[in-house]
Structures are given as structure tokens and as C-alpha cells.
Enzyme design. Structure first.
Site: not given
Ligand code: CTP
Ligand code: CA
Length: 221
Positions: A33-35, A99
Site C-alpha cells: 500500500a502507500n500513505r 495514489a
């Protein structure tokens, strides 16, 4: 006599917004995943709906309430997001704030066990949703992308606008506390050049961008 209230600026328009991260499974219990928190994208969906647009919000996994009047479709992976976006077209404008994970993983069908050999993740590129929409037969009149950068922000974003055939790119410097934070300092990159906005609450960035989208769709920009 009373004046009839003016129709909201985006009445009758359909606008597609993507927001949040995507989660790419590694095995049935783990993911990449990402932030991204989804806050900027959700704020934009809310602002567009307040201007009277019919808003379809395709959201990755986030912990946010659905903004009032917004049609929300939840997805997990980039490939699910791509399919949901295509299914939601046609639209007058698309604002791709998500994102999106650049890669997915060749996922293991069963939970990987610590006692096994050290796992190696094999990555494959995800579809570029923004580029696909911008080049597609159903292309919205206005296609807006976001660019999260940690260096040479404007330079990278200008190149991204051309590469992805977006009309606008909203570039932000994510080297600080932008991802997950409440404020955002952005550059709006269009065919006419680069505008730099001050660091503003995400809700204010959203309202400004929504007004600019209304200008563009009414032919005033
Ligand atoms: N985007 C997308 N689909 C992808 C990747 C990105 O639709 N698979 C969209 C994002 O929603 C954003 C824009 O493309 O609007 C730019 O995303 P970004 O990650 O900054 O661009 P990339 O082309 O993936 O380049 P980078 O190598 O910098 O990550
Ligand atoms: Ca990327």
C-alpha cells in the site's frame, strides 16, 4: 419580487473522482500500500457535489465518511479501480486524485509461512488509469491528474501532463507531511503554464479546484 435562485454552477454535469490508495494483495492476509489518506480526493468530491455536480467517487481503502450527495464505489486494487472508472464513464470531467499503486504482486494463494524460504515479491505494472481515460474513446472534456513528487516537483509534473495527455496536473510535494495531513501546497499545471498556490487546508484547495473546473466546463477558462 424574489429572484429565482441561480442554478448551481455544475448542475447537470457528471464528474468522476478517484481517491485514496490501492491495496495490492501479497497473500490472503497481507498487502502492498502507500500513505495516501484519501482526504484531498474526498474533499474535491465534496466541493464538486456542493457546486451541483453528480459525482462518482471511486475510492480505495480509506477511513473516511462519504461526502454528502456523492455516489461512492469502493475498490481495493488498482485493477479494480480501473474497471470501476471505465464503468462510470462517460463523464464531463475526471479528477484522478488516487495514489494508485504502480505495481501489483504475483500473490500467493495461501498465507505465506515464516518457516518457508524467505519470500521474494514478484511485481508487475498496473494499468495507468489516468492515461487510459485521457486516451480513451469516452474521454471526458476535462481530465485532471495529480502528481505526488518528492523532488523537482514542477519539472516532473509538467512532463507527466504531457506523457499522460492530461489537461491539468495538480502537483504536490509529498516530501513533508502532506500524505495524511490536513494541508496541501500545490502547483496547478495547465497548457498555459504553472500556478503556485499557497499551502492551504485541503478543503480550500478542493473548493478552488472545483471552481476552476466549473470555469473550464462553462467555457470561461
Ligand atoms: N495514476 C493512475 N494510474 C496509475 C498510476 C497513476 O491513474 N497506475 C494517476 C494518479 O491518480 C495521478 C497521476 O496518475 O493522477 C500521477 O500519478 P503518479 O504516481 O504521480 O504518476 P506515475 O505515472 O505513476 O509516475 P511515478 O513514477 O512518479 O509514480
Ligand atoms: Ca505512481
Amino acid at each position: 419580487a424574489m429572484l429565482a435562485p441561480a442554478a448551481p454552477r455544475l448542475a447537470g454535469r457528471h464528474i468522476l473522482v478517484t481517491a485514496g490508495p490501492t491495496h495490492e494483495p501479497i497473500d490472503p492476509v497481507r498487502y502492498l500500500a502507500n500513505r495516501s489518506s484519501g482526504r484531498q480526493g474526498f474533499a474535491i468530491a465534496e466541493s464538486l457535489a456542493r457546486l451541483g455536480a453528480r459525482v462518482t467517487l471511486v475510492a480505495g481503502p480509506v477511513a473516511l465518511p462519504t461526502p454528502p450527495g456523492v455516489d461512492r464505489i469502493d475498490v481495493e486494487t488498482a485493477r479494480e479501480m480501473a474497471a470501476a472508472v471505465v464503468a462510470a464513464l462517460p463523464a464531463d470531467a475526471a479528477v484522478m486524485v488516487a495514489a494508485v499503486a504502480d505495481w501489483h504482486v504475483a500473490a500467493a494463494p495461501q498465507k505465506m509461512k515464516k518457516g518457508d524460504a524467505l519470500p521474494v515479491l514478484t511485481l508487475a505494472e498496473n494499468p495507468d488509469i489516468l492515461a487510459g481515460v485521457a486516451r480513451g474513446a469516452d474521454r471526458p472534456r476535462l481530465v485532471v491528474g495529480f502528481a505526488a513528487e518528492t523532488e523537482r516537483v514542477v519539472e516532473h509534473a509538467v512532463a507527466k501532463r504531457l506523457r499522460k495527455q492530461a489537461d491539468w496536473i495538480v502537483a504536490n510535494d509529498v516530501s513533508g507531511d502532506v500524505m495524511g495531513g490536513a494541508a496541501n501546497a500545490v502547483h496547478l499545471i495547465t497548457a498555459d503554464g504553472v500556478e503556485t498556490w499557497d499551502r492551504l487546508p485541503k478543503a480550500v484547495v478542493a473548493d478552488r479546484l472545483a471552481e476552476r473546473i466549473a470555469d473550464a466546463l462553462s467555457g470561461a477558462a
